[in-house]
Design a protein around this motif. Structure first.
Motif, PDB file in Angstrom:
ATOM      1  N   LEU A  16      -3.860  41.740  55.396  1.00  0.00           N
ATOM      2  CA  LEU A  16      -5.080  41.710  54.601  1.00  0.00           C
ATOM      3  C   LEU A  16      -6.341  41.813  55.454  1.00  0.00           C
ATOM      4  O   LEU A  16      -7.329  42.425  55.036  1.00  0.00           O
ATOM      5  CB  LEU A  16      -5.109  40.439  53.756  1.00  0.00           C
ATOM      6  N   ALA A  17      -6.306  41.254  56.661  1.00  0.00           N
ATOM      7  CA  ALA A  17      -7.488  41.308  57.522  1.00  0.00           C
ATOM      8  C   ALA A  17      -7.815  42.726  57.955  1.00  0.00           C
ATOM      9  O   ALA A  17      -8.984  43.062  58.227  1.00  0.00           O
ATOM     10  CB  ALA A  17      -7.288  40.422  58.750  1.00  0.00           C
ATOM     11  N   GLU A  18      -6.794  43.582  57.997  1.00  0.00           N
ATOM     12  CA  GLU A  18      -6.986  44.947  58.479  1.00  0.00           C
ATOM     13  C   GLU A  18      -7.028  45.979  57.354  1.00  0.00           C
ATOM     14  O   GLU A  18      -6.891  47.177  57.586  1.00  0.00           O
ATOM     15  CB  GLU A  18      -5.869  45.308  59.461  1.00  0.00           C
ATOM     16  N   GLY A  19      -7.194  45.517  56.107  1.00  0.00           N
ATOM     17  CA  GLY A  19      -7.397  46.443  55.002  1.00  0.00           C
ATOM     18  C   GLY A  19      -6.155  46.886  54.266  1.00  0.00           C
ATOM     19  O   GLY A  19      -6.214  47.814  53.444  1.00  0.00           O
ATOM     20  N   GLU A  24       3.313  41.903  64.057  1.00  0.00           N
ATOM     21  CA  GLU A  24       2.075  42.459  64.612  1.00  0.00           C
ATOM     22  C   GLU A  24       2.001  43.974  64.452  1.00  0.00           C
ATOM     23  O   GLU A  24       0.912  44.554  64.418  1.00  0.00           O
ATOM     24  CB  GLU A  24       1.925  42.079  66.091  1.00  0.00           C
ATOM     25  N   ASP A  25       3.149  44.634  64.321  1.00  0.00           N
ATOM     26  CA  ASP A  25       3.158  46.083  64.140  1.00  0.00           C
ATOM     27  C   ASP A  25       2.771  46.488  62.724  1.00  0.00           C
ATOM     28  O   ASP A  25       2.581  47.687  62.445  1.00  0.00           O
ATOM     29  CB  ASP A  25       4.543  46.661  64.463  1.00  0.00           C
ATOM     30  N   LEU A  26       2.678  45.523  61.818  1.00  0.00           N
ATOM     31  CA  LEU A  26       2.407  45.823  60.416  1.00  0.00           C
ATOM     32  C   LEU A  26       0.953  45.568  60.023  1.00  0.00           C
ATOM     33  O   LEU A  26       0.587  45.714  58.861  1.00  0.00           O
ATOM     34  CB  LEU A  26       3.318  44.976  59.523  1.00  0.00           C
ATOM     35  N   ALA A  27       0.121  45.201  60.992  1.00  0.00           N
ATOM     36  CA  ALA A  27      -1.279  44.895  60.709  1.00  0.00           C
ATOM     37  C   ALA A  27      -1.959  46.070  60.020  1.00  0.00           C
ATOM     38  O   ALA A  27      -1.880  47.218  60.479  1.00  0.00           O
ATOM     39  CB  ALA A  27      -2.009  44.549  62.000  1.00  0.00           C
ATOM     40  N   HIS A  68       1.698  34.846  59.087  1.00  0.00           N
ATOM     41  CA  HIS A  68       1.029  35.802  59.977  1.00  0.00           C
ATOM     42  C   HIS A  68       0.976  37.193  59.353  1.00  0.00           C
ATOM     43  O   HIS A  68      -0.023  37.905  59.492  1.00  0.00           O
ATOM     44  CB  HIS A  68       1.738  35.840  61.325  1.00  0.00           C
ATOM     45  N   LEU A  69       2.036  37.591  58.629  1.00  0.00           N
ATOM     46  CA  LEU A  69       2.028  38.879  57.959  1.00  0.00           C
ATOM     47  C   LEU A  69       0.906  38.938  56.930  1.00  0.00           C
ATOM     48  O   LEU A  69       0.146  39.915  56.871  1.00  0.00           O
ATOM     49  CB  LEU A  69       3.374  39.110  57.271  1.00  0.00           C
ATOM     50  N   ASP A  71      14.481  39.320  56.280  1.00  0.00           N
ATOM     51  CA  ASP A  71      14.380  40.020  57.561  1.00  0.00           C
ATOM     52  C   ASP A  71      13.129  39.657  58.348  1.00  0.00           C
ATOM     53  O   ASP A  71      12.944  40.119  59.481  1.00  0.00           O
ATOM     54  CB  ASP A  71      14.392  41.541  57.344  1.00  0.00           C
ATOM     55  N   LEU A  72      12.276  38.821  57.779  1.00  0.00           N
ATOM     56  CA  LEU A  72      11.004  38.514  58.438  1.00  0.00           C
ATOM     57  C   LEU A  72      11.156  37.934  59.847  1.00  0.00           C
ATOM     58  O   LEU A  72      10.409  38.319  60.753  1.00  0.00           O
ATOM     59  CB  LEU A  72      10.176  37.556  57.569  1.00  0.00           C
TER      60      LEU A  72
END
Length: 223
Positions: free
Chosen positions: A114-117, A81-84, A108-109, A74-75
């Protein structure tokens, strides 16, 4: 009269922490899932053949973390971007190899989560080095991810699962039936479910109790 086994188990299938049956075949993977806050770089690839319990353990982790579970297929249709920053469990990640849209979405996911914790759990049948990924940056990130492995179910796990599956159908089973089934079935949880379904249907259609004799006849005819 054959002695009966009865277990105080849930009356319906469940995939929570309390319903995960821990045996030597899955104990290390379970311990790794429970200690998710210690994962290197907050990510893990859970590897195991079909029918070893990956989906159940994924749901256990989602219950511990509040993670969202997404099928890898489903990716391309997912707004990554909503999953950051959220914790994400991606099932069957190995199945997107060679699909440019899906590989780019996973890249990108991975970075956004990971960048946002957040934390990232990926399930697959094999290690990332065998997926055949074509995007170099994604391949390097996946191959650098810690692995946890689920081994094929051992006798202890298969026995408990068989009893639970029969109990879910409100069937008590003779003591000798489980011992009879174990050496005659494929070592997977999916096969355990199939065997229980076939035997239940046979017993219902004949209007008789499920016994070792009935199981022997049904399984011999299905081979």
């Amino acid at each position: 009269m054959a002695e009966q086994l009865t277990f105080d188990l849930p009356a319906r299938p469940a995939q929570g922490l309390d319903d995960f049956l821990v045996t030597p075949s899955n104990a290390n993977a379970m311990a790794t899932i429970e200690s998710w806050e210690n994962w290197p770089n907050s990510k893990l690839v859970l590897v195991g053949d079909e029918g070893t319990g990956k989906t159940h353990l994924t749901h256990v982790w989602a219950g511990l973390t509040g993670a969202q579970i997404i099928p890898a297929r489903d990716l391309p249709q997912t707004r990554v971007e909503d999953l950051a920053g959220r914790s994400i469990a991606l099932e069957d990640a190995d199945q997107i190899a060679g699909q440019a849209d899906a590989e780019n979405a996973l890249f990108h996911l991975h970075n956004l989560v990971l960048a946002e914790g957040g934390a990232l759990l990926l399930t697959a049948r094999t290690a990332p080095s065998r997926w055949g990924l074509t995007l170099p940056d994604l391949r390097s990130r996946m191959e650098g991810t810690t692995l946890a492995r689920l081994d094929p179910p051992d006798d202890m796990l298969l026995s408990a699962v068989l009893v639970k599956l029969f109990h879910d159908r409100q069937i008590t089973v003779p003591l000798n039936l489980i011992d009879y089934l174990l050496p005659r079935m494929e070592r997977s949880l999916a096969e355990a479910s199939r065997v229980v379904s076939v035997l239940d249907q046979a017993a219902l259609s004949e209007g008789r109790a499920l016994t070792r004799t009935l199981a022997a006849r049904v399984l011999d005819n299905s081979e």
